[in-house]
Design a protein around this motif. Sequence first.
Motif, PDB file in Angstrom:
ATOM      1  N   LEU A  63     -35.019  -6.262  36.102  1.00 17.31           N
ATOM      2  CA  LEU A  63     -36.041  -5.585  35.300  1.00 17.31           C
ATOM      3  C   LEU A  63     -35.915  -5.995  33.842  1.00 17.31           C
ATOM      4  CD1 LEU A  63     -38.373  -3.606  35.213  1.00 17.31           C
ATOM      5  CD2 LEU A  63     -36.724  -1.737  35.020  1.00 17.31           C
ATOM      6  N   SER A  64     -34.684  -6.122  33.374  1.00 21.96           N
ATOM      7  CA  SER A  64     -34.458  -6.614  32.018  1.00 21.96           C
ATOM      8  C   SER A  64     -35.026  -8.029  31.874  1.00 21.96           C
ATOM      9  CB  SER A  64     -32.956  -6.609  31.701  1.00 21.96           C
ATOM     10  OG  SER A  64     -32.704  -7.115  30.418  1.00 21.96           O
ATOM     11  N   TRP A  65     -34.838  -8.861  32.920  1.00 19.72           N
ATOM     12  CA  TRP A  65     -35.376 -10.224  32.921  1.00 19.72           C
ATOM     13  C   TRP A  65     -36.899 -10.192  32.803  1.00 19.72           C
ATOM     14  CZ3 TRP A  65     -38.944 -12.931  35.584  1.00 19.72           C
ATOM     15  CH2 TRP A  65     -38.931 -14.327  35.482  1.00 19.72           C
ATOM     16  N   VAL A  66     -37.541  -9.267  33.510  1.00 25.03           N
ATOM     17  CA  VAL A  66     -39.005  -9.167  33.472  1.00 25.03           C
ATOM     18  C   VAL A  66     -39.490  -8.952  32.043  1.00 25.03           C
ATOM     19  CG1 VAL A  66     -40.944  -7.641  34.062  1.00 25.03           C
ATOM     20  CG2 VAL A  66     -39.370  -8.406  35.849  1.00 25.03           C
ATOM     21  N   PHE A  67     -38.869  -8.017  31.328  1.00 27.73           N
ATOM     22  CA  PHE A  67     -39.330  -7.712  29.974  1.00 27.73           C
ATOM     23  C   PHE A  67     -38.981  -8.818  28.979  1.00 27.73           C
ATOM     24  CE2 PHE A  67     -39.046  -3.182  31.548  1.00 27.73           C
ATOM     25  CZ  PHE A  67     -40.417  -3.079  31.727  1.00 27.73           C
ATOM     26  N   LYS A  68     -38.017  -9.655  29.328  1.00 29.62           N
ATOM     27  CA  LYS A  68     -37.666 -10.781  28.464  1.00 29.62           C
ATOM     28  C   LYS A  68     -38.540 -12.008  28.732  1.00 29.62           C
ATOM     29  CE  LYS A  68     -32.739  -9.578  28.015  1.00 29.62           C
ATOM     30  NZ  LYS A  68     -32.736  -9.325  26.573  1.00 29.62           N
ATOM     31  N   ASN A  69     -39.130 -12.079  29.932  1.00 27.31           N
ATOM     32  CA  ASN A  69     -39.808 -13.313  30.329  1.00 27.31           C
ATOM     33  C   ASN A  69     -41.280 -13.162  30.677  1.00 27.31           C
ATOM     34  OD1 ASN A  69     -37.587 -15.610  30.747  1.00 27.31           O
ATOM     35  ND2 ASN A  69     -36.687 -13.651  31.360  1.00 27.31           N
ATOM     36  N   GLU A 116     -46.726  -9.944  29.058  1.00 30.33           N
ATOM     37  CA  GLU A 116     -47.705  -8.895  29.360  1.00 30.33           C
ATOM     38  C   GLU A 116     -47.012  -7.586  29.753  1.00 30.33           C
ATOM     39  OE1 GLU A 116     -49.410 -12.929  30.280  1.00 30.33           O
ATOM     40  OE2 GLU A 116     -47.564 -11.832  30.804  1.00 30.33           O
ATOM     41  N   ALA A 117     -45.948  -7.691  30.550  1.00 28.85           N
ATOM     42  CA  ALA A 117     -45.197  -6.498  30.958  1.00 28.85           C
ATOM     43  C   ALA A 117     -44.485  -5.875  29.769  1.00 28.85           C
ATOM     44  CB  ALA A 117     -44.190  -6.862  32.050  1.00 28.85           C
ATOM     45  N   ASP A 118     -43.894  -6.718  28.928  1.00 22.18           N
ATOM     46  CA  ASP A 118     -43.182  -6.220  27.753  1.00 22.18           C
ATOM     47  C   ASP A 118     -44.130  -5.516  26.787  1.00 22.18           C
ATOM     48  OD1 ASP A 118     -40.807  -6.019  26.067  1.00 22.18           O
ATOM     49  OD2 ASP A 118     -41.800  -7.493  24.787  1.00 22.18           O
ATOM     50  N   GLU A 119     -45.296  -6.115  26.573  1.00 23.85           N
ATOM     51  CA  GLU A 119     -46.276  -5.526  25.663  1.00 23.85           C
ATOM     52  C   GLU A 119     -46.776  -4.189  26.199  1.00 23.85           C
ATOM     53  OE1 GLU A 119     -48.440  -5.281  22.196  1.00 23.85           O
ATOM     54  OE2 GLU A 119     -46.937  -6.783  22.758  1.00 23.85           O
ATOM     55  N   LEU A 155     -30.029  -2.083  27.898  1.00 26.02           N
ATOM     56  CA  LEU A 155     -30.769  -3.240  28.407  1.00 26.02           C
ATOM     57  C   LEU A 155     -32.169  -3.349  27.809  1.00 26.02           C
ATOM     58  CD1 LEU A 155     -29.774  -3.030  32.188  1.00 26.02           C
ATOM     59  CD2 LEU A 155     -28.716  -4.386  30.380  1.00 26.02           C
ATOM     60  N   SER A 156     -32.465  -2.510  26.813  1.00 29.35           N
ATOM     61  CA  SER A 156     -33.763  -2.525  26.119  1.00 29.35           C
ATOM     62  C   SER A 156     -34.929  -2.280  27.078  1.00 29.35           C
ATOM     63  CB  SER A 156     -33.968  -3.862  25.381  1.00 29.35           C
ATOM     64  OG  SER A 156     -32.931  -4.077  24.447  1.00 29.35           O
ATOM     65  N   ILE A 157     -34.744  -1.307  27.964  1.00 27.24           N
ATOM     66  CA  ILE A 157     -35.790  -0.942  28.920  1.00 27.24           C
ATOM     67  C   ILE A 157     -36.328   0.435  28.544  1.00 27.24           C
ATOM     68  CG2 ILE A 157     -36.301  -0.394  31.338  1.00 27.24           C
ATOM     69  CD1 ILE A 157     -34.088  -2.404  32.086  1.00 27.24           C
ATOM     70  N   PRO A 158     -37.622   0.572  28.231  1.00 26.73           N
ATOM     71  CA  PRO A 158     -38.181   1.863  27.826  1.00 26.73           C
ATOM     72  C   PRO A 158     -38.085   2.906  28.949  1.00 26.73           C
ATOM     73  CG  PRO A 158     -39.701   0.061  27.347  1.00 26.73           C
ATOM     74  CD  PRO A 158     -38.627  -0.501  28.227  1.00 26.73           C
TER      75      PRO A 158
END
Length: 514
Positions: free
Chosen positions: A169-175, A178-181, A231-234
Motif C-alpha cells: 500500500l505504501s508502494w501504491v502511494f509512492k508510485n 492518482e491514488a496519492d492525490e 509509512l505515510s499512509i492517511p
Amino acid sequence: MPCGQPESGGAAAPARYVLGVDVGSTAVKCHVYDRVAAVRGSSCRKVESLYPRPGWVELDPEVLWSQFIGVIKEAVQAAGLHMRQVAGLGISTQRATFITWHKKTGKPFHNFISWQDLRSAELVNSWNRSLLLKVIHVIFTVLHFLTGNDRYLAPSFLTFSTHQTSMKLSWVFKNIPEADEAAKKNNCCFGTVDTWLLKNFVAIYCTSETTADIFFVLFQKCWNPTLSNLLSIPMSVYPPVKDTSFNFGSADSEIFGVPVPIMSLVADQQSAMFGECCFHPGDVKLTMGTGGFWNINTGGNLYASKRDLYPLIGWKIGDEVVYITEGCMSDIGNAIKWAQDINLFTNVDETAEMARSIADSQGVCFVPGFQVSANDPCLCASFMGLKPTTSRNHLVRAILESVAFRNKQLYDTIVKKVHIPLQTVRADGGVSNNSFVMQMTSDLINKKIEKPANTDMSSLGAAFLAGLASGLWTDKEQLKKLRRIEAVFEPQKDLEEYRPAMDTWMQAVKRSLH
C-alpha cells in the motif's frame, strides 16, 4: 433475471438454504448448503492471475466480480433452487490481496495486488535494514521488559514482509500519483477482496476484523495510526470494521432478481477454522491449500506475536470475540501443482501411491522456496541429492515429504510457544486429500488428524456464520452435530524412523538459504 427455478411449480419454498462463497488464490467456489450442511449444488471458476512484470501478481477486479456473481448463479441453478430460497450468503476471501479506488467515482486506481506480489520487495528490505526499525525494536524491547505487557512484544521484533499489505500500500502511494492525490483529498478508499465485493453488492464500505492486516491493532481493535504515519499512509483510506457474522444488507435486486442478504464476511483461514468447528481453546486446524496454515483457538486470550507465529481475530459474533494464533508456510499446493505442470505425474490423485511405491526418497530432498520468505528473500527452491537412479517416484516422494517436514516444524513451534494443551488436529484443503502427507504428518507430530468429508472448509465456515446470522441454525452446538469425518489418521510409526530423512532435509534447507 433470477437464476435457478423453484423446487416445484408455483411460489418458491421458504428460505432454508445458505450459500458459502470462497474467493481464494486459485479459484472462486460457491456451495449451496441445506439445514444439515449437505451440499446441494456447487460451482467453481479458476482465478486467472496477471503477471504484468516479473514478480508482480495481480487480479482484474471486474473479472473477479464477474466470476463471483457467476459461481453464485451457477451453484443455485445446479441445486435446482430459486434465489428466494436462500436465507443468506457468506463470503470467505483470501487475505492481504487489496485494491484502492476513488471514493466518489468508484473507479479503481489499479488492479488487485495479490498477497503473492513481490513489487514491494526492495521497500521491505530497505525498511527491515533501517536504523529506525532497529530503534523501534530496542524501545519496545525495553518497554516489554519494564512492564511485562505483551502488547509491546510484537513491535519489539516487527519485521515487514512482501505478503503484508502495508508495504504494498505504501508502494501504491509512492508510485501511483492518482491514488496519492486522492488520498491527500480524502477521496481514496482501500479494501481487501471482501470490501470490494461488498461495495459492489450492497454499496456499503466496510470490512471484517478477520481480514484486517498488520495495520489493525488487535489489542485496541482499531487501525494503527503509528504504523500508518510511519509509512505515510492517511488514516482516511481505511474502511470501518464490522463483526464476522452480521447483516451487511441485501444484494441489489438487479443482480439476482431478488434481494439476497449478505450475512457474513470472513478471511479464509478463520472461515476454515469455523467450518471445522474448532470452537474451543486448544482446537487445531491445519489447512493445506496453495499455502499451509496451522491455526490454534486461544479463546478469549490474545497471544502476542512471536517469531513464526502471530495472533488474529478468529471471529466476532456480538459480544463473543475468539482469538487464534497462526503459523503459515508457502509452497504446499503450488509446489505439487508445479510438479504436475512439468509432468512428474498426470493426476494429483496418483502421487500418494507413487510415494508409497518406494521405501524412501533415496536421499533426494525438495526444498520449497517459490515464495519469497520474510526471513530470507533469497531462499532458493531446489532438489538436492539427485542420482543416476533417481526416478519420478523419488522426486514426487521428496516433494510430499517436504510438506510433512514443514508441518512438523510449525507444529513444534506452536507447542513450544503457545502454552495451551492441543486437541485433535483437523485438516482441510486440497492437499489433505493426499493420504501419504496426512499419514506422515500424523506420525511426525504423534497426533491424530481428522479429515472431513468436505475439504472446502472456507466455504462451509462462511455458510455456518451466515446461517447463524440468518437463523437457519441456532448455535454452535448445533453446528458441531453437522460435522462429517471421512477419515482419521493415527500415528503408525515412531518419529525416530523419520529422523535420518528429516535431518538430511534440514541440511538441504540450510544449503538453500541466502
